[in-house]
Design a protein around this motif. Structure first.
Motif, PDB file in Angstrom:
ATOM      1  N   ALA A 155      14.484   7.830   1.715  1.00 54.98           N
ATOM      2  CA  ALA A 155      13.898   7.829   0.369  1.00 54.98           C
ATOM      3  C   ALA A 155      14.457   8.985  -0.456  1.00 54.98           C
ATOM      4  O   ALA A 155      14.935   9.980   0.085  1.00 54.98           O
ATOM      5  N   ASP A 156      14.366   8.856  -1.748  1.00 52.94           N
ATOM      6  CA  ASP A 156      14.831   9.882  -2.677  1.00 52.94           C
ATOM      7  C   ASP A 156      13.878  11.073  -2.663  1.00 52.94           C
ATOM      8  O   ASP A 156      12.685  10.928  -2.961  1.00 52.94           O
ATOM      9  N   SER A 157      14.392  12.235  -2.313  1.00 53.61           N
ATOM     10  CA  SER A 157      13.550  13.429  -2.202  1.00 53.61           C
ATOM     11  C   SER A 157      12.967  13.852  -3.541  1.00 53.61           C
ATOM     12  O   SER A 157      11.884  14.437  -3.604  1.00 53.61           O
ATOM     13  N   GLU A 158      13.650  13.533  -4.624  1.00 55.24           N
ATOM     14  CA  GLU A 158      13.203  13.978  -5.941  1.00 55.24           C
ATOM     15  C   GLU A 158      12.010  13.193  -6.461  1.00 55.24           C
ATOM     16  O   GLU A 158      11.317  13.642  -7.376  1.00 55.24           O
ATOM     17  N   THR A 159      11.765  12.019  -5.883  1.00 53.93           N
ATOM     18  CA  THR A 159      10.681  11.170  -6.405  1.00 53.93           C
ATOM     19  C   THR A 159       9.715  10.727  -5.309  1.00 53.93           C
ATOM     20  O   THR A 159       8.965   9.770  -5.500  1.00 53.93           O
ATOM     21  N   VAL A 160       9.710  11.421  -4.181  1.00 51.92           N
ATOM     22  CA  VAL A 160       8.914  10.950  -3.048  1.00 51.92           C
ATOM     23  C   VAL A 160       7.416  10.943  -3.352  1.00 51.92           C
ATOM     24  O   VAL A 160       6.678  10.054  -2.907  1.00 51.92           O
ATOM     25  N   GLU A 161       6.943  11.910  -4.106  1.00 53.70           N
ATOM     26  CA  GLU A 161       5.515  11.931  -4.432  1.00 53.70           C
ATOM     27  C   GLU A 161       5.144  10.774  -5.352  1.00 53.70           C
ATOM     28  O   GLU A 161       4.021  10.259  -5.298  1.00 53.70           O
ATOM     29  N   ASP A 162       6.065  10.359  -6.206  1.00 53.86           N
ATOM     30  CA  ASP A 162       5.833   9.169  -7.022  1.00 53.86           C
ATOM     31  C   ASP A 162       5.856   7.913  -6.151  1.00 53.86           C
ATOM     32  O   ASP A 162       5.173   6.931  -6.444  1.00 53.86           O
ATOM     33  N   ALA A 163       6.644   7.949  -5.068  1.00 51.91           N
ATOM     34  CA  ALA A 163       6.736   6.788  -4.179  1.00 51.91           C
ATOM     35  C   ALA A 163       5.413   6.511  -3.478  1.00 51.91           C
ATOM     36  O   ALA A 163       4.977   5.369  -3.376  1.00 51.91           O
ATOM     37  N   THR A 175       0.855  -1.190   0.000  1.00 52.24           N
ATOM     38  CA  THR A 175       0.000   0.000   0.000  1.00 52.24           C
ATOM     39  C   THR A 175       0.891   1.239   0.000  1.00 52.24           C
ATOM     40  O   THR A 175       1.431   1.629   1.041  1.00 52.24           O
ATOM     41  N   PRO A 176       1.099   1.886  -1.152  1.00 50.23           N
ATOM     42  CA  PRO A 176       2.035   3.008  -1.235  1.00 50.23           C
ATOM     43  C   PRO A 176       1.743   4.137  -0.250  1.00 50.23           C
ATOM     44  O   PRO A 176       2.673   4.762   0.277  1.00 50.23           O
ATOM     45  N   ALA A 177       0.466   4.405   0.018  1.00 51.55           N
ATOM     46  CA  ALA A 177       0.116   5.512   0.911  1.00 51.55           C
ATOM     47  C   ALA A 177       0.637   5.301   2.330  1.00 51.55           C
ATOM     48  O   ALA A 177       0.775   6.254   3.096  1.00 51.55           O
ATOM     49  N   LEU A 178       0.943   4.037   2.680  1.00 56.02           N
ATOM     50  CA  LEU A 178       1.441   3.733   4.022  1.00 56.02           C
ATOM     51  C   LEU A 178       2.959   3.526   4.037  1.00 56.02           C
ATOM     52  O   LEU A 178       3.505   2.956   4.977  1.00 56.02           O
ATOM     53  N   LEU A 179       3.643   4.016   3.000  1.00 56.79           N
ATOM     54  CA  LEU A 179       5.070   3.770   2.854  1.00 56.79           C
ATOM     55  C   LEU A 179       5.874   4.244   4.065  1.00 56.79           C
ATOM     56  O   LEU A 179       6.849   3.609   4.463  1.00 56.79           O
ATOM     57  N   PHE A 180       5.482   5.350   4.661  1.00 59.58           N
ATOM     58  CA  PHE A 180       6.283   5.924   5.741  1.00 59.58           C
ATOM     59  C   PHE A 180       5.724   5.628   7.129  1.00 59.58           C
ATOM     60  O   PHE A 180       6.123   6.256   8.108  1.00 59.58           O
ATOM     61  N   SER A 181       4.811   4.685   7.201  1.00 64.59           N
ATOM     62  CA  SER A 181       4.331   4.211   8.494  1.00 64.59           C
ATOM     63  C   SER A 181       4.705   2.747   8.637  1.00 64.59           C
ATOM     64  O   SER A 181       5.011   2.076   7.655  1.00 64.59           O
TER      65      SER A 181
END
Length: 530
Positions: free
Chosen positions: A191-199, A68-74
């Motif tokens: 994570a890569d700051s340049e692509t975080v929204e894609d992540a 689930t990409p939306a939960l990547l940072f949890s």
């Protein structure tokens, strides 16, 4: 105080492993007694290494729910892939002593108000961009963003100043001392700051880890390939990893037994007996306490706003039966959240609530209730359904009739975060395996400021905040704070712990070198197939 560590690749030195053929009595005995830790990252030797590690091959991992990409940072049950794609700054060993990863070494200020990090200078992202101090600054600020739903956001928010000393040295300045900063460093993926929204939409997952994402097929899983530019020379040994979604228990077990999958952490407890009979599979228990089964209580729903009713529920559950029959004997029946490895663990807390239906009925009667009708939400996965059914049976014996409400894992996690739970729910929680203060500051079910049970208490907040800002565990003062937190959790019973357990791994006997970090991120740096 300066802590300087030479880097060595992580790998387990101790493991409680049972060959699937035979050992049935041993399996249950280890589980009920609380197995030894399956992971110690103090050694650089891969687990089970009887010969030189072999290069090549693709590891197939069976998982029961999709990424689930939306939960990547949890942190959730879907965080298994984090350490495959991303690195963290540090990693704990079994004794909660931090070891280097992207941070080579560090110096903590005596007043606890700042820490200086010296970073590796030989690391690149999958895109080819160099890793620098700016990426650590971004990672901290990213977790401070409430949109990311990161459990350790409160700890990240204490970092309010950044002082760069070149590209690979950074000072983090804190508003006040906290004793769980290294919990943050192991939790926080870089994570890569340049692509975080894609992540966070699943389009790109770019990190510095041992594998690169080649494809995410929603509903089917993730395909990863070896990062040939990985900063650990000669690692990983594997050419690739496939995480395949197999939600049905029978199909998952069939996949393991046929050799289509070589690794899973999602075999339901009731199915471990089937796995145990297969001579080509191995069961291993990670007794880090990185997970626990609990019964959640919404304290705003009458009559659960009455502490006496909540305590009655705590006395009603047969934890030993749940452990033995539903969880395959792996874990530790416990009324408190702490694993035995935690400095907050005490036997008195673990046994505070035993199975006493008569006492449960007596408490309900004293609160004016002889029968209750309540909903119970659970994840629509075989293992979770079995836990919910076990709770349904126990509660019925004391006059509490629950209606099961299955929900998919992603929806369940979102409900947990948004405090949108019904009267009762059952899920798993983590965060008791690291610094004790982290549980009450960060975990959604326990958070003193905003928990899923909607429990509020000035006394609870005061105790938690004091524990969070005091020295690390081991001092008499810290132990006294742990005692206060445990006493409130047990007395208020807004969350009812049932069984403390780590991850239960089922693997092909030809797979070696698998480890998990304290947040159950899978580490395959040293893994290989023979």
């Amino acid at each position: 105080m300066t802590e300087l560590y030479p880097f060595t690749p992580s790998g387990p030195s101790r493991r409680s492993t049972l060959r699937a053929a035979g050992g049935g009595t041993l399996l249950l005995g280890l589980g009920l007694a609380g197995c030894r830790s399956a992971v110690s990252e103090a050694s650089s030797e891969p687990q089970g290494a009887s010969a030189a590690p072999k290069r090549g091959g693709v590891l197939n991992i069976a998982v029961n729910s999709d990424f689930t990409p939306a939960l990547l940072f949890s942190q959730s049950g879907q965080s298994l892939q984090h350490r495959l794609i991303y690195n963290t700054l540090t990693r704990y060993d079994d004794r909660l002593s931090p070891k280097p990863e992207l941070a080579r070494s560090w110096t903590y200020a005596k007043d606890g108000r700042s820490i200086t990090l010296r970073l590796r200078d030989d690391v690149t992202f999958h895109s080819g961009r160099r890793f620098t101090a700016d990426d650590v600054i971004f990672a901290v600020k990213n977790l401070q963003n409430p949109v990311r739903a990161a459990q350790l956001r409160a700890t990240a928010a204490t970092v309010t100043g950044f002082e760069k000393r070149g590209d690979h040295e950074l000072v983090l300045k804190l508003t006040h001392p906290v004793n769980n900063l290294f919990d943050l460093f192991e939790f926080m993926i870089i994570a890569d700051s340049e692509t975080v929204e894609d992540a966070v939409t699943g389009k790109k997952l770019i990190g510095t880890g041992p594998f690169r994402l080649t494809k995410w097929s929603p509903g089917s899983g993730l395909s990863l390939t070896r990062n040939d530019a990985y900063w650990q020379a000669g690692r990983p040994y594997l050419d690739g990893v496939e995480l395949r979604v197999i939600p049905q228990a029978d199909a998952l077990i069939s996949s393991l037994r046929s050799g289509q999958s070589q690794l899973s952490f999602n075999v339901p407890g009731k199915s471990l007996g089937v796995v145990k009979s297969d001579p080509h599979l191995t069961i291993s228990d990670y007794d880090t306490g990185g997970g626990a089964v609990y019964l959640g209580v919404n304290t705003t729903v009458a009559p659960l706003n009455d502490r006496t009713v909540r305590q009655a529920l705590a006395w009603a559950v047969d934890r030993d039966r749940l452990l033995a029959q539903t969880l395959g004997g792996y874990g530790l029946a416990s009324a408190a959240p702490w694993p035995k490895s935690s400095p907050a663990f005490t036997e008195a807390h673990r046994t505070h609530y035993s199975h006493d239906p008569a006492k449960a009925r007596e408490l309900l009667k004293s609160a004016g209730h002889s029968k209750l009708e309540l909903p119970l939400l659970h994840l629509a996965l075989p293992g979770d359904t079995a836990i919910a059914e076990s709770l349904q049976y126990d509660l019925k014996q004391v006059g509490v009739h629950v209606t099961l409400q299955p929900t998919d894992p992603a929806t369940g996690q979102k409900k947990l975060i948004s405090q949108d739970m019904p009267a009762l729910w059952t899920m798993g929680h983590g965060f008791a395996q690291v610094q004790p203060s982290t549980l009450a500051v960060s975990a959604y079910p326990f958070n003193e400021a905003k928990n899923t049970s909607k429990y509020r208490s000035a006394a609870y907040t005061k105790v938690v905040r004091e524990a969070w800002t005091k020295p690390e565990s081991g001092t008499a003062e810290a132990n006294a704070q742990h005692e206060k937190i445990s006493s409130i959790l047990l007395d208020e019973a807004f969350l009812i712990d049932l069984v403390v357990r780590g991850q239960v791994q089922v693997a092909a006997d030809g797979l070696h070198g698998v480890t998990l970090n304290k947040f159950s991120y899978l580490n395959l740096d040293n893994a290989y197939l023979v």
